[in-house]
Structures are given as structure tokens and as C-alpha cells.
Design a protein around this motif. Sequence first.
Motif, short mmCIF file in Angstrom:
data_model
loop_
_atom_site.label_atom_id
_atom_site.label_comp_id
_atom_site.label_asym_id
_atom_site.label_seq_id
_atom_site.Cartn_x
_atom_site.Cartn_y
_atom_site.Cartn_z
N CYS A 165 15.96 -59.60 -34.59
CA CYS A 165 14.60 -60.10 -34.38
C CYS A 165 13.69 -59.66 -35.54
O CYS A 165 12.93 -60.48 -36.08
N ILE A 166 13.77 -58.40 -35.92
CA ILE A 166 12.95 -57.90 -37.03
C ILE A 166 13.36 -58.55 -38.34
O ILE A 166 12.52 -58.96 -39.14
N ASN A 167 14.66 -58.68 -38.57
CA ASN A 167 15.14 -59.24 -39.83
C ASN A 167 14.70 -60.68 -40.01
O ASN A 167 14.36 -61.11 -41.12
N GLN A 206 9.52 -43.91 -38.12
CA GLN A 206 9.80 -42.84 -37.17
C GLN A 206 9.14 -43.16 -35.84
O GLN A 206 8.24 -44.01 -35.77
N SER A 207 9.58 -42.48 -34.80
CA SER A 207 9.00 -42.62 -33.46
C SER A 207 8.93 -44.08 -33.02
O SER A 207 7.95 -44.52 -32.41
N TYR A 208 9.96 -44.86 -33.37
CA TYR A 208 10.08 -46.27 -32.97
C TYR A 208 9.03 -47.16 -33.62
O TYR A 208 8.75 -48.26 -33.12
N LEU A 209 8.44 -46.71 -34.72
CA LEU A 209 7.47 -47.50 -35.46
C LEU A 209 7.96 -47.68 -36.90
O LEU A 209 8.44 -46.72 -37.52
N LEU A 210 7.83 -48.90 -37.41
CA LEU A 210 8.26 -49.22 -38.76
C LEU A 210 7.16 -50.05 -39.43
O LEU A 210 6.85 -51.15 -38.97
N SER A 211 6.57 -49.50 -40.49
CA SER A 211 5.44 -50.16 -41.15
C SER A 211 5.76 -50.39 -42.62
O SER A 211 6.17 -49.46 -43.33
N PHE A 212 5.58 -51.63 -43.07
CA PHE A 212 5.89 -52.03 -44.44
C PHE A 212 4.62 -52.40 -45.21
O PHE A 212 3.66 -52.93 -44.62
N ALA A 213 4.66 -52.18 -46.52
CA ALA A 213 3.69 -52.76 -47.45
C ALA A 213 4.45 -53.68 -48.40
O ALA A 213 5.52 -53.32 -48.89
N PHE A 214 3.90 -54.85 -48.66
CA PHE A 214 4.52 -55.83 -49.55
C PHE A 214 3.60 -56.11 -50.73
O PHE A 214 2.39 -56.27 -50.56
N SER A 215 4.19 -56.17 -51.90
CA SER A 215 3.48 -56.62 -53.10
C SER A 215 4.05 -57.97 -53.50
O SER A 215 5.25 -58.20 -53.38
N ARG A 216 3.17 -58.86 -53.97
CA ARG A 216 3.62 -60.22 -54.30
C ARG A 216 3.14 -60.61 -55.69
O ARG A 216 2.04 -60.25 -56.11
N THR A 238 3.90 -54.27 -39.27
CA THR A 238 4.27 -53.08 -38.50
C THR A 238 5.01 -53.53 -37.24
O THR A 238 4.51 -54.35 -36.48
N PHE A 239 6.21 -52.97 -37.04
CA PHE A 239 7.09 -53.39 -35.95
C PHE A 239 7.31 -52.27 -34.94
O PHE A 239 7.28 -51.08 -35.29
N CYS A 240 7.59 -52.67 -33.71
CA CYS A 240 8.08 -51.76 -32.69
C CYS A 240 9.61 -51.80 -32.73
O CYS A 240 10.21 -52.87 -32.58
N LEU A 241 10.24 -50.66 -32.93
CA LEU A 241 11.70 -50.62 -33.03
C LEU A 241 12.38 -50.68 -31.67
O LEU A 241 13.61 -50.78 -31.60
N ARG A 242 11.62 -50.60 -30.60
CA ARG A 242 12.20 -50.77 -29.27
C ARG A 242 12.39 -52.25 -28.93
O ARG A 242 13.37 -52.64 -28.32
N THR A 243 11.42 -53.06 -29.33
CA THR A 243 11.41 -54.47 -28.91
C THR A 243 11.60 -55.45 -30.07
O THR A 243 11.95 -56.60 -29.84
#
Length: 297
Positions: free
Chosen positions: A60-62, A120-130, A144-149
Motif C-alpha cells: 500500500c505504501i509503495n 520509528q514508532s510506526y511513523l514514516l515521514s519523507f521529504a522529496f526534492s524535485r 507521512t505514513f502510518c506503518l500499521r495501516t
Amino acid sequence: MKTLVRWLLGVGVGSVALPRAEAQAMAGSQAVVYPVAVQGEVARFQVPQVRLPDAAVARCINRQLLAFVTAEFSTIDSTASPRRQLQQAARECCYDEDTKTWWAGGLGLSATSYGVLLNQSYLLSFAFSRDWQGLTEPATQHLTFCLRTGRLLTLPELVADPPAQLERRLGLAIIRRLHDELAGVVASYGDDSTLITHVAQLYGIEHWNTTPQADQRLYAGDGAEADPYESLFYLTEFALRPDALLLFHPVGMSRLDFEFLPDGAYVFTYDRLQPRGILHSLVKAGQVKKKPRGKLK
């Protein structure tokens, strides 16, 4: 701004060896993040993917991460592999079919890179440069994603602060920063009133006559005066760090004016907010780790 972008895109979270019991309890609280494996001209598009114990959540995240980049293109086969989709994106933006050569720049979106701000703690946050037509854009984008869902999270899910209150606080921070930036321009360029007026207009500041005036205001995009705490600031662009929430307010200007571009990121430490839901768990865990250790007896 360049320093900020480099910092944002350079931050990663190292792995920590955990005791077996704790590692089992924390399974899935962090993701393994890796780039789609591409080479040559296609490598201009760096897109992250994740591995998790829950393969369905990872998929789902991918899908969302890949779509975030490929949505800009019209020739993408969304059923193809990630590598094939990026090959299609690279050819659409940057390959001349007539001369069979790659362009130095490109048309539209021409490159992406990313950094991990929190994992960490089921949280994943990205920064993107374009890159756009071969030139790097100063503003970064964030997911920013929830790693549980596997869901893409929104700000109201993470903080209980009323939106109007957050907007007011962000508005005050923006006003202070823009006034300080303009004061720096005045200090550097002296009484060049044409330049000062131009930069003040870029920042949306009225009534700047080489020195700060008591009635400085921000105005809306159409030039009409506006309450600086209403309608000017939007809270849709955010990211998470282990210690703070980042809110963003990019100042739009042409590349000729990038010399005067202020930082678009505003840092709000968690002790200044009311974290909720999954973010509350991250903050609570951080507070536990920060407790001073007692003396050894």
C-alpha cells in the motif's frame, strides 16, 4: 534554503540493535527503506520503497510512493513494475525520440530525490526534492505514513491543536521570519529602495521604507489587505522529525530572486503542541528515553 534542503534530504534513521524480546515487540515499528533499483538516465528518479513484516501494508505504501512521482506523466503503465514505470517516466521527460538522445534537462518533472525524516514508532515521514526541466526546485514536498495501516496521514490525525490556533502561530512565525529576512536585505544593500521595495513585495510586506514601520502588514495575493492570521497560511504541508513537527510556507518567486528566498520550514517542537493518536505514542516514547538516569549504587 540550500542548507535546509540538504539537511532535509540528508537525514536518515540508523538501525539500533534491540534485545530479542524488544525487537519482537517492535516488529514493524520501523520500515526498511530502499530505492527502486534503476541505472543510467533512469536513475535521475530516486523513489523509495519499503519492506515491512506486513507485506500488504508495505505494498500500500509503495504504490503511493511510486504514484507520487509518476502522476506527473501521461505514458505510465501503472500495472508495470516500479522499475519499468520509472523507465517510462524518464523517456517521457528527457528523451528525444527523433534524435535518439537524452536531453540535459528535460520537460516538466525531470528528477526526484528523497530523504527519511522519521522512521520509528510506526511513523514514516519523507521529504522529496524535485527537478523541473533540469533545475532543482527550492521547495520540498512531504509524505507521512502510518506503518500499521499504510495510510497517508493528515495533520488533524496527529495534533489536537485547533487549526485556527495553529494557523495563528504559524502566521506569527512567518511574519517574524519575513521581516527579519527583509531587514537582512536592507543591511546588505543599504538604501537601494528599488530592490528593497521589490523584495518587500515578494514577501508581501507593505510600508517598508528602508526601516521597519509600525504598520507593516502582509497582504493577500491580489494585493488586498488581509488579517495575517486568516486565509494566508495553509496547514496541508507538514512532516515529522523525532523531535518536532515541521510546517511549511513556501514563498513563491522566480529563479532570478532565489537569492532572497527564505526558509520555508517552520519547526514546532512537540512540547509546544498537543500530539494525538499515533504521534502521542512517539512523543511519549521520546519522553521516557529523555528521563535522567539515577546514580549507580
